[in-house]
Design a protein around this motif. Structure first.
Motif, PDB file in Angstrom:
ATOM      1  N   ASN A  53       6.517  -4.443   1.223  1.00 48.04           N
ATOM      2  CA  ASN A  53       5.378  -4.989   1.967  1.00 48.04           C
ATOM      3  C   ASN A  53       4.876  -3.996   3.013  1.00 48.04           C
ATOM      4  O   ASN A  53       3.662  -3.875   3.239  1.00 48.04           O
ATOM      5  N   LEU A  56       2.796  -1.394   1.207  1.00 49.90           N
ATOM      6  CA  LEU A  56       1.473  -1.902   0.847  1.00 49.90           C
ATOM      7  C   LEU A  56       0.543  -1.924   2.054  1.00 49.90           C
ATOM      8  O   LEU A  56      -0.661  -1.699   1.934  1.00 49.90           O
ATOM      9  N   LYS A  57       1.103  -2.162   3.232  1.00 52.41           N
ATOM     10  CA  LYS A  57       0.306  -2.092   4.464  1.00 52.41           C
ATOM     11  C   LYS A  57      -0.173  -0.666   4.706  1.00 52.41           C
ATOM     12  O   LYS A  57      -1.306  -0.447   5.165  1.00 52.41           O
ATOM     13  N   ARG A  60      -3.136  -0.072   2.450  1.00 47.62           N
ATOM     14  CA  ARG A  60      -4.348  -0.739   2.935  1.00 47.62           C
ATOM     15  C   ARG A  60      -4.937  -0.033   4.149  1.00 47.62           C
ATOM     16  O   ARG A  60      -6.152  -0.018   4.341  1.00 47.62           O
ATOM     17  N   THR A  63      -6.824   4.532   3.015  1.00 43.82           N
ATOM     18  CA  THR A  63      -7.399   4.507   1.673  1.00 43.82           C
ATOM     19  C   THR A  63      -8.132   5.814   1.359  1.00 43.82           C
ATOM     20  O   THR A  63      -8.580   6.520   2.263  1.00 43.82           O
ATOM     21  N   ALA A  80      -0.170   2.896  -6.122  1.00 41.86           N
ATOM     22  CA  ALA A  80      -0.662   1.551  -5.810  1.00 41.86           C
ATOM     23  C   ALA A  80      -0.495   0.630  -7.010  1.00 41.86           C
ATOM     24  O   ALA A  80      -0.050  -0.520  -6.868  1.00 41.86           O
ATOM     25  N   LEU A  84       2.009  -2.549  -6.762  1.00 40.59           N
ATOM     26  CA  LEU A  84       1.425  -3.881  -6.904  1.00 40.59           C
ATOM     27  C   LEU A  84       2.028  -4.631  -8.083  1.00 40.59           C
ATOM     28  O   LEU A  84       2.205  -5.858  -8.031  1.00 40.59           O
ATOM     29  N   ILE A 110      -5.011  -5.479  -4.342  1.00 38.51           N
ATOM     30  CA  ILE A 110      -4.909  -5.002  -2.969  1.00 38.51           C
ATOM     31  C   ILE A 110      -6.307  -5.082  -2.366  1.00 38.51           C
ATOM     32  O   ILE A 110      -7.295  -4.729  -3.022  1.00 38.51           O
ATOM     33  N   LYS A 116     -11.428  -6.862  -3.271  1.00 34.42           N
ATOM     34  CA  LYS A 116     -10.180  -7.054  -3.990  1.00 34.42           C
ATOM     35  C   LYS A 116     -10.105  -6.091  -5.176  1.00 34.42           C
ATOM     36  O   LYS A 116     -10.879  -6.190  -6.118  1.00 34.42           O
TER      37      LYS A 116
END
Length: 234
Positions: A53, A56-57, A60, A63, A80, A84, A110, A116
């Protein structure tokens, strides 16, 4: 004075945004929960998914933009996609196959700048248009017949070597392809994405570039059954 201040702010903005994302957290996940054979310890990872997690932050928050190199963008989206996919499995674990889920490649995403980005978007609208067929041996759909998930992240400065290694590893894996001089049975990945690969004799040349066993120029090609069983270590 104001113009100098604005110039400094622009330089700082460019410097920060020109830096590729840090994929070290993803490497930590892979090193801890993925075996050398590419199987994933989903059960244990499900109890310790805070690292995933956190990664993934990072994705985000950092990018791709025009300042990034093509290899930095490619590495970002490969990582990614794989991260995911692992997250999708964890959210639905235990299960026998990713295909037990309804439209899995559209439900996992993501969110970037309010948009999205699904697994399908990453594969078909971002990575495939880059024109590098080797990405098909780097992105992993959590299944036994997929390329094996490597236990380190893809990085921009080593991407060429990593993609070459992943392609050679996949093509020479007897559980995914059966190659002899006059007999070729290959993964359905080559069939599903045939428009991404060279045609006719050029395709044989592509295989021969990576295969340790060379193939005749004129040979019939068949496709192996594809196992969608989960790439679980259990």
């Amino acid at each position: 004075m104001i113009r100098i201040l604005i110039l400094r702010l622009l330089v700082n903005f460019w410097t920060v945004n020109a830096q590729p994302a840090d994929h070290s957290l993803w490497t930590d996940v892979l090193q801890t929960y993925v075996s050398d054979k590419g199987s994933v310890d989903y059960k244990d990872l499900q109890n310790n998914k805070f690292i995933l997690n956190s990664y993934l932050k990072v994705l985000r928050a950092n990018t791709p933009n025009y300042a990034w190199s093509i290899d930095a963008k490619k590495a970002y989206w490969i990582n990614a996609y794989n991260a995911l996919t692992v997250q999708l499995i964890l959210e639905n674990y235990p299960l026998k196959s990713i295909k037990d889920l309804r439209r899995p490649w559209d439900q996992c995403f993501i969110e970037i700048d309010g948009e999205k980005i699904t697994l399908n978007t990453i594969e078909h609208e971002i990575l495939r248009p880059m024109g590098d067929p080797r990405i098909h041996f780097a992105i992993v759909c959590a299944s036994e017949s997929c390329p094996k998930l490597l236990n380190y992240a893809y990085e921009s400065d080593t991407l060429e070597q990593q993609l070459e290694q992943a392609t050679k590893m996949f093509i020479n894996d007897p559980s995914r392809n059966s190659i002899n001089y006059s007999s070729v049975k290959i993964s359905k990945i080559f069939k599903w994405f045939k428009t991404d690969f060279p045609k006719s004799e050029a395709f044989i040349a592509f295989l021969n570039n990576y295969s340790t066993l060379k193939i005749a120029t004129q040979v019939d090609i068949d496709y192996l059954n594809y196992s969608w069983s989960l790439n679980d270590n259990e």
